[in-house]
Design a protein around this motif. Sequence first.
Motif, PDB file in Angstrom:
ATOM      1  N   GLU A   9       0.962  -1.491   0.048  1.00 20.67           N
ATOM      2  CA  GLU A   9      -0.130  -0.075  -0.151  1.00 20.67           C
ATOM      3  C   GLU A   9       0.760   1.289   0.062  1.00 20.67           C
ATOM      4  OE1 GLU A   9      -3.755   2.131   2.426  1.00 20.67           O
ATOM      5  OE2 GLU A   9      -2.539   0.374   3.377  1.00 20.67           O
ATOM      6  N   ASN A  10       1.936   1.248   0.909  1.00 20.56           N
ATOM      7  CA  ASN A  10       2.547   2.533   0.789  1.00 20.56           C
ATOM      8  C   ASN A  10       3.527   2.470  -0.555  1.00 20.56           C
ATOM      9  OD1 ASN A  10       3.852   4.431   2.642  1.00 20.56           O
ATOM     10  ND2 ASN A  10       5.999   3.510   2.353  1.00 20.56           N
ATOM     11  N   LEU A  11       3.920   1.466  -1.259  1.00 22.54           N
ATOM     12  CA  LEU A  11       4.712   1.653  -2.427  1.00 22.54           C
ATOM     13  C   LEU A  11       3.670   2.089  -3.318  1.00 22.54           C
ATOM     14  CD1 LEU A  11       7.258   1.401  -4.132  1.00 22.54           C
ATOM     15  CD2 LEU A  11       6.429  -0.983  -4.301  1.00 22.54           C
ATOM     16  N   ARG A  12       2.226   1.920  -3.374  1.00 21.78           N
ATOM     17  CA  ARG A  12       1.438   2.190  -4.573  1.00 21.78           C
ATOM     18  C   ARG A  12       1.205   3.553  -4.333  1.00 21.78           C
ATOM     19  NH1 ARG A  12      -1.693  -1.886  -3.368  1.00 21.78           N
ATOM     20  NH2 ARG A  12      -3.038  -0.672  -1.704  1.00 21.78           N
ATOM     21  N   ASN A  13       0.901   4.031  -3.070  1.00 24.56           N
ATOM     22  CA  ASN A  13       0.694   5.436  -2.826  1.00 24.56           C
ATOM     23  C   ASN A  13       1.735   6.249  -3.356  1.00 24.56           C
ATOM     24  OD1 ASN A  13      -1.866   4.820  -1.592  1.00 24.56           O
ATOM     25  ND2 ASN A  13      -1.100   4.932   0.455  1.00 24.56           N
ATOM     26  N   TYR A  14       3.003   5.788  -2.979  1.00 21.95           N
ATOM     27  CA  TYR A  14       4.343   6.392  -3.363  1.00 21.95           C
ATOM     28  C   TYR A  14       4.288   6.722  -4.936  1.00 21.95           C
ATOM     29  CZ  TYR A  14       9.182   6.993  -4.709  1.00 21.95           C
ATOM     30  OH  TYR A  14      10.353   7.366  -5.384  1.00 21.95           O
ATOM     31  N   LEU A  15       3.968   5.658  -5.773  1.00 27.65           N
ATOM     32  CA  LEU A  15       3.845   5.639  -6.935  1.00 27.65           C
ATOM     33  C   LEU A  15       2.931   6.285  -7.548  1.00 27.65           C
ATOM     34  CD1 LEU A  15       5.208   1.906  -7.588  1.00 27.65           C
ATOM     35  CD2 LEU A  15       6.564   4.065  -7.967  1.00 27.65           C
ATOM     36  N   MET A  16       1.668   6.444  -7.142  1.00 31.33           N
ATOM     37  CA  MET A  16       0.641   7.154  -7.670  1.00 31.33           C
ATOM     38  C   MET A  16       0.725   8.362  -7.462  1.00 31.33           C
ATOM     39  SD  MET A  16      -2.281   4.320  -6.366  1.00 31.33           S
ATOM     40  CE  MET A  16      -3.914   5.669  -6.467  1.00 31.33           C
ATOM     41  N   SER A  17       1.582   9.149  -6.490  1.00 31.31           N
ATOM     42  CA  SER A  17       1.646  10.301  -5.967  1.00 31.31           C
ATOM     43  C   SER A  17       2.937  10.954  -6.705  1.00 31.31           C
ATOM     44  CB  SER A  17       1.729  10.500  -4.501  1.00 31.31           C
ATOM     45  OG  SER A  17       0.773   9.735  -3.885  1.00 31.31           O
ATOM     46  N   GLY A  18       3.343  10.234  -7.513  1.00 36.32           N
ATOM     47  CA  GLY A  18       4.566  11.033  -8.414  1.00 36.32           C
ATOM     48  C   GLY A  18       5.910  10.567  -8.273  1.00 36.32           C
ATOM     49  N   GLY A  19       6.023   9.383  -7.425  1.00 37.05           N
ATOM     50  CA  GLY A  19       7.412   8.596  -7.284  1.00 37.05           C
ATOM     51  C   GLY A  19       7.637   7.782  -8.403  1.00 37.05           C
ATOM     52  N   PHE A  20       8.936   7.277  -8.170  1.00 39.24           N
ATOM     53  CA  PHE A  20       9.393   6.436  -9.446  1.00 39.24           C
ATOM     54  C   PHE A  20      10.403   5.383  -8.877  1.00 39.24           C
ATOM     55  CE2 PHE A  20      12.105   5.061 -12.926  1.00 39.24           C
ATOM     56  CZ  PHE A  20      11.212   4.834 -14.139  1.00 39.24           C
ATOM     57  N   LEU A  21      10.158   4.244  -9.294  1.00 36.18           N
ATOM     58  CA  LEU A  21      10.874   2.996  -8.817  1.00 36.18           C
ATOM     59  C   LEU A  21      11.485   2.406  -9.866  1.00 36.18           C
ATOM     60  CD1 LEU A  21      11.503   0.922  -6.354  1.00 36.18           C
ATOM     61  CD2 LEU A  21       9.817  -0.404  -7.118  1.00 36.18           C
ATOM     62  N   HIS A  22      12.885   2.188  -9.688  1.00 33.84           N
ATOM     63  CA  HIS A  22      13.825   1.436 -10.680  1.00 33.84           C
ATOM     64  C   HIS A  22      14.348   0.358 -10.052  1.00 33.84           C
ATOM     65  CE1 HIS A  22      17.960   0.374 -12.789  1.00 33.84           C
ATOM     66  NE2 HIS A  22      16.857   0.140 -13.337  1.00 33.84           N
ATOM     67  N   ILE A  23      13.824  -0.876 -10.644  1.00 32.46           N
ATOM     68  CA  ILE A  23      14.446  -2.278 -10.208  1.00 32.46           C
ATOM     69  C   ILE A  23      15.291  -2.651 -11.119  1.00 32.46           C
ATOM     70  CG2 ILE A  23      13.544  -4.403  -9.522  1.00 32.46           C
ATOM     71  CD1 ILE A  23      10.604  -3.502  -9.156  1.00 32.46           C
ATOM     72  N   ASP A  24      16.531  -3.108 -10.937  1.00 33.18           N
ATOM     73  CA  ASP A  24      17.465  -3.590 -11.571  1.00 33.18           C
ATOM     74  C   ASP A  24      17.793  -5.060 -11.302  1.00 33.18           C
ATOM     75  OD1 ASP A  24      19.349  -3.243 -13.672  1.00 33.18           O
ATOM     76  OD2 ASP A  24      21.075  -3.193 -12.179  1.00 33.18           O
ATOM     77  N   ASP A  25      17.382  -5.974 -12.140  1.00 33.42           N
ATOM     78  CA  ASP A  25      17.765  -7.227 -11.705  1.00 33.42           C
ATOM     79  C   ASP A  25      19.392  -7.582 -11.678  1.00 33.42           C
ATOM     80  OD1 ASP A  25      17.344  -9.961 -11.567  1.00 33.42           O
ATOM     81  OD2 ASP A  25      17.295 -10.598 -13.627  1.00 33.42           O
ATOM     82  N   ASN A  26      19.770  -8.018 -10.563  1.00 30.88           N
ATOM     83  CA  ASN A  26      21.192  -8.375 -10.425  1.00 30.88           C
ATOM     84  C   ASN A  26      21.402  -9.594 -10.606  1.00 30.88           C
ATOM     85  OD1 ASN A  26      23.723  -7.529  -9.929  1.00 30.88           O
ATOM     86  ND2 ASN A  26      23.660  -7.475  -7.634  1.00 30.88           N
ATOM     87  N   TYR A  27      20.386 -10.467 -11.211  1.00 28.42           N
ATOM     88  CA  TYR A  27      20.566 -12.045 -11.634  1.00 28.42           C
ATOM     89  C   TYR A  27      19.708 -12.726 -10.810  1.00 28.42           C
ATOM     90  CZ  TYR A  27      21.926 -15.952 -14.243  1.00 28.42           C
ATOM     91  OH  TYR A  27      22.103 -17.194 -14.950  1.00 28.42           O
ATOM     92  N   GLY A  28      18.456 -12.958 -10.972  1.00 26.04           N
ATOM     93  CA  GLY A  28      17.605 -13.793 -10.209  1.00 26.04           C
ATOM     94  C   GLY A  28      16.399 -13.177  -9.540  1.00 26.04           C
ATOM     95  N   ILE A  29      16.136 -12.027  -9.540  1.00 22.48           N
ATOM     96  CA  ILE A  29      14.860 -11.403  -8.749  1.00 22.48           C
ATOM     97  C   ILE A  29      13.686 -11.558  -9.600  1.00 22.48           C
ATOM     98  CG2 ILE A  29      15.404  -8.957  -9.656  1.00 22.48           C
ATOM     99  CD1 ILE A  29      15.141  -7.867  -6.826  1.00 22.48           C
ATOM    100  N   ARG A  30      13.925 -11.553 -10.778  1.00 22.02           N
ATOM    101  CA  ARG A  30      12.516 -11.539 -11.584  1.00 22.02           C
ATOM    102  C   ARG A  30      11.404 -12.287 -11.111  1.00 22.02           C
ATOM    103  NH1 ARG A  30      11.671 -12.229 -18.359  1.00 22.02           N
ATOM    104  NH2 ARG A  30       9.393 -11.602 -18.400  1.00 22.02           N
ATOM    105  N   PRO A  31      11.473 -13.402 -10.629  1.00 24.47           N
ATOM    106  CA  PRO A  31      10.125 -14.543 -10.248  1.00 24.47           C
ATOM    107  C   PRO A  31       9.641 -13.676  -9.015  1.00 24.47           C
ATOM    108  CG  PRO A  31      12.229 -15.733 -10.077  1.00 24.47           C
ATOM    109  CD  PRO A  31      12.659 -14.177 -10.741  1.00 24.47           C
TER     110      PRO A  31
END
Length: 213
Positions: free
Chosen positions: A90-112
Amino acid sequence: MKKYLALVICLFPLCFSAQNLAVAKYKGGGDWYGNPTSLPNLIAFCNANINTQMNSTPETVEIGSTDIFQYPLIHMTGHGNVFFSPEDAENLRNYLMSGGFLHIDDNYGIRPYITKELKKVFPDLELVEIPKTHEIFNIAYKFPEGLPKIHEHDGKRPQAFGIFYENRLVLLFTYESDLGDGWEDTEVHNDPQDVREKALKMGANIVKYAFEH
């Protein structure tokens, strides 16, 4: 919850008056702390080349903390398990809906793990592949072929996936590229200078895009 969200939206521009980025700390046992030299190097590159004035040392913020609302860009990486509690989601959703940006970089194995947890954040939205014509690939530096390949991993082509909320790209997931390894100190992976430069330039694009959108 609506009252909380309205307050967040009201305060959000004030929180973003200082443009800095932070590392996301998450539950589940994955190595959220991986690539310790990567963000300081990216910050130094951006400050020198795209006129940002970020603090040289990034802060660490927990996904479930309201501290994330202080940062227009949160970076997340790792190899292993990720878990978001309902409160985290919920906190992350509110952050992104309110103008925030999340970059997730797969360091090999995080995708699933991350793809499953993101459904808690946006149950009705999907990760979609971002076309190479998108602005994020040319906002500061030109990448006509899209996301650059930095490390081999499984030998697959690099892919950039995103989540769009109300037509705004709010989340970028970089896969089979490993930008963070390319941002690390030279001696960590012994990458050639041109490979490190590609990684840093793509990182600068992400920073500029997040700060301006």
